[in-house]
Design a protein around this motif. Structure first.
Motif, PDB file in Angstrom:
ATOM      1  N   TYR A  49     -16.463  36.012-115.688  1.00 29.86           N
ATOM      2  CA  TYR A  49     -15.336  36.251-114.782  1.00 29.86           C
ATOM      3  C   TYR A  49     -14.176  36.917-115.530  1.00 29.86           C
ATOM      4  N   ASP A  50     -13.988  36.511-116.782  1.00 25.98           N
ATOM      5  CA  ASP A  50     -12.917  37.111-117.576  1.00 25.98           C
ATOM      6  C   ASP A  50     -13.126  38.612-117.759  1.00 25.98           C
ATOM      7  N   ASP A  51     -14.380  39.011-117.922  1.00 25.97           N
ATOM      8  CA  ASP A  51     -14.683  40.438-118.065  1.00 25.97           C
ATOM      9  C   ASP A  51     -14.235  41.208-116.827  1.00 25.97           C
ATOM     10  N   VAL A  52     -14.579  40.671-115.666  1.00 25.53           N
ATOM     11  CA  VAL A  52     -14.227  41.339-114.409  1.00 25.53           C
ATOM     12  C   VAL A  52     -12.714  41.375-114.225  1.00 25.53           C
ATOM     13  N   MET A  53     -12.045  40.253-114.530  1.00 20.53           N
ATOM     14  CA  MET A  53     -10.590  40.197-114.390  1.00 20.53           C
ATOM     15  C   MET A  53      -9.908  41.183-115.330  1.00 20.53           C
ATOM     16  N   MET A  54     -10.393  41.273-116.561  1.00 21.10           N
ATOM     17  CA  MET A  54      -9.799  42.183-117.528  1.00 21.10           C
ATOM     18  C   MET A  54      -9.992  43.632-117.092  1.00 21.10           C
ATOM     19  N   LYS A  55     -11.207  43.983-116.669  1.00 21.94           N
ATOM     20  CA  LYS A  55     -11.491  45.352-116.239  1.00 21.94           C
ATOM     21  C   LYS A  55     -10.672  45.696-114.995  1.00 21.94           C
ATOM     22  N   LEU A 213     -13.957  42.147 -98.840  1.00 23.96           N
ATOM     23  CA  LEU A 213     -13.537  41.425-100.040  1.00 23.96           C
ATOM     24  C   LEU A 213     -14.484  40.263-100.343  1.00 23.96           C
ATOM     25  N   ILE A 214     -14.968  39.583 -99.304  1.00 21.95           N
ATOM     26  CA  ILE A 214     -15.905  38.484 -99.505  1.00 21.95           C
ATOM     27  C   ILE A 214     -17.171  38.997-100.183  1.00 21.95           C
ATOM     28  N   MET A 215     -17.628  40.181 -99.770  1.00 15.98           N
ATOM     29  CA  MET A 215     -18.810  40.768-100.390  1.00 15.98           C
ATOM     30  C   MET A 215     -18.568  41.047-101.876  1.00 15.98           C
ATOM     31  N   ASP A 216     -17.360  41.515-102.189  1.00 14.03           N
ATOM     32  CA  ASP A 216     -17.022  41.778-103.590  1.00 14.03           C
ATOM     33  C   ASP A 216     -17.007  40.487-104.397  1.00 14.03           C
ATOM     34  N   PHE A 217     -16.349  39.461-103.852  1.00  7.83           N
ATOM     35  CA  PHE A 217     -16.302  38.171-104.542  1.00  7.83           C
ATOM     36  C   PHE A 217     -17.714  37.618-104.756  1.00  7.83           C
ATOM     37  N   GLN A 218     -18.544  37.741-103.734  1.00  5.02           N
ATOM     38  CA  GLN A 218     -19.900  37.209-103.816  1.00  5.02           C
ATOM     39  C   GLN A 218     -20.739  37.981-104.836  1.00  5.02           C
ATOM     40  N   MET A 219     -20.540  39.305-104.886  1.00  3.98           N
ATOM     41  CA  MET A 219     -21.264  40.108-105.865  1.00  3.98           C
ATOM     42  C   MET A 219     -20.883  39.694-107.282  1.00  3.98           C
ATOM     43  N   ILE A 220     -19.594  39.446-107.503  1.00  4.35           N
ATOM     44  CA  ILE A 220     -19.128  39.011-108.828  1.00  4.35           C
ATOM     45  C   ILE A 220     -19.709  37.638-109.174  1.00  4.35           C
ATOM     46  N   GLU A 221     -19.663  36.717-108.219  1.00  3.73           N
ATOM     47  CA  GLU A 221     -20.176  35.370-108.441  1.00  3.73           C
ATOM     48  C   GLU A 221     -21.660  35.386-108.783  1.00  3.73           C
ATOM     49  N   GLU A 222     -22.428  36.167-108.029  1.00  7.03           N
ATOM     50  CA  GLU A 222     -23.864  36.219-108.265  1.00  7.03           C
ATOM     51  C   GLU A 222     -24.178  36.919-109.591  1.00  7.03           C
ATOM     52  N   GLY A 223     -23.359  37.904-109.937  1.00  8.66           N
ATOM     53  CA  GLY A 223     -23.561  38.587-111.206  1.00  8.66           C
ATOM     54  C   GLY A 223     -23.362  37.662-112.388  1.00  8.66           C
ATOM     55  N   VAL A 224     -22.307  36.842-112.335  1.00  7.99           N
ATOM     56  CA  VAL A 224     -22.047  35.884-113.409  1.00  7.99           C
ATOM     57  C   VAL A 224     -23.134  34.810-113.434  1.00  7.99           C
ATOM     58  N   LYS A 225     -23.522  34.356-112.259  1.00  6.17           N
ATOM     59  CA  LYS A 225     -24.539  33.299-112.162  1.00  6.17           C
ATOM     60  C   LYS A 225     -25.873  33.744-112.750  1.00  6.17           C
ATOM     61  N   HIS A 226     -26.250  34.995-112.498  1.00 12.43           N
ATOM     62  CA  HIS A 226     -27.543  35.495-112.971  1.00 12.43           C
ATOM     63  C   HIS A 226     -27.448  36.171-114.347  1.00 12.43           C
ATOM     64  N   MET A 235     -18.546  47.902-112.743  1.00 11.84           N
ATOM     65  CA  MET A 235     -18.937  48.154-111.356  1.00 11.84           C
ATOM     66  C   MET A 235     -18.258  47.174-110.412  1.00 11.84           C
ATOM     67  N   CYS A 236     -18.220  45.906-110.820  1.00 13.17           N
ATOM     68  CA  CYS A 236     -17.583  44.885-109.981  1.00 13.17           C
ATOM     69  C   CYS A 236     -16.088  45.157-109.845  1.00 13.17           C
ATOM     70  N   ALA A 237     -15.439  45.513-110.949  1.00 13.64           N
ATOM     71  CA  ALA A 237     -14.008  45.814-110.912  1.00 13.64           C
ATOM     72  C   ALA A 237     -13.740  47.049-110.059  1.00 13.64           C
TER      73      ALA A 237
END
Length: 260
Positions: A49-55, A213-226, A235-237
């Protein structure tokens, strides 16, 4: 000219990297690349999550820097919009994220936003602050719904969103063509039973952007999870930035209808 620029700018915002279920499955099935002898490599470690927030912070810093230039030099808005549109489409359809292209998009999109925002501010005093605050409020509400209420999209809802975004993109292209040849705002300048159609379209587009926005949040969550590779945090940012830009433009235009 202003309506044409906004239509095309909003179109660039809608051409974000929406990934199908199969794309996500293929992406998430990739193991986090790691050198088992030398330990994790910085370039191949798993995304956090930190990576996405920083980017995201880096991209918005660049976006705001470009916006300052566009604000003081409005004529740059049109060429910047065209370049941002091309870069947005290239980034949306690339299978591998390109840091340089994403940063370039942020810079040129910022110039466009600054120019358009300056024009609106001269027409409607204080409208930019209203649009920014409204965008932040919508972002906060959708993030709260995602985090605390557990709002998630299933496969059917994702398909609906893909169809809705695609349909709105097609409408915007057609409306842009009509506006270009007629010199008007196209369908947005029409009225139905005394109600400006632009307001109805603006409300629908704003709701659709907020739901994205929900789709974006979900994509980030699933990316970190997997544990997908860290490079995909760009890409997420990028996806999150594009959605917020789209949301801001729609809110800015919607407020102008009520202020007009």
């Amino acid at each position: 000219m202003m309506n044409r620029a906004i239509n095309q700018g909003a179109q660039a915002g809608r051409n974000q990297p929406v990934m199908s279920d199969q794309d996500l499955n293929n992406l998430f099935s990739q193991p986090a690349a790691q050198n088992r002898n030398a330990g994790p490599q910085v370039a191949d470690r798993a995304m956090t999550y930190d990576d996405v927030m920083m980017k995201t912070g880096v991209l918005f810093t660049i976006l705001l820097a470009g916006a300052v230039l566009g604000w003081f030099v409005p004529p740059l808005a049109l060429p910047a919009m065209l370049i941002a549109l091309v870069l947005g489409l290239v980034n949306a359809f690339k299978k591998e994220p390109s840091k340089a292209l994403i940063i370039g998009y942020a810079a040129f999109e910022g110039v466009f936003l600054g120019g358009i925002s300056g024009i609106f501010e001269r027409l409607y005093d204080g409208i930019v602050v209203q649009a920014v605050l409204a965008t932040l409020c919508v972002f906060g509400v959708m993030l709260a719904l995602f985090k605390f209420k557990g709002v998630r999209y299933g496969s059917k809802m994702k398909k609906f969103m893909f169809i809705a975004i695609g349909g709105y993109a097609i409408f915007s292209l057609i409306n842009f063509g009509v506006a270009m040849f007629t010199g008007t705002g196209g369908a947005r300048s029409m009225e139905v039973f005394g109600i400006p159609l632009g307001i109805v379209i603006g409300i629908v587009a704003t709701v659709l952007a907020a739901m994205t926005l929900i789709m974006d949040f979900q994509m980030i969550e699933e990316g970190v999870k997997h544990k997908i590779p860290e490079k995909y945090s760009w890409m997420c940012a990028f996806s999150l930035m594009v959605t917020l830009v789209w949301l801001y433009i729609e809110i800015l235009r919607l407020i102008s209808y009520f202020r007009n």
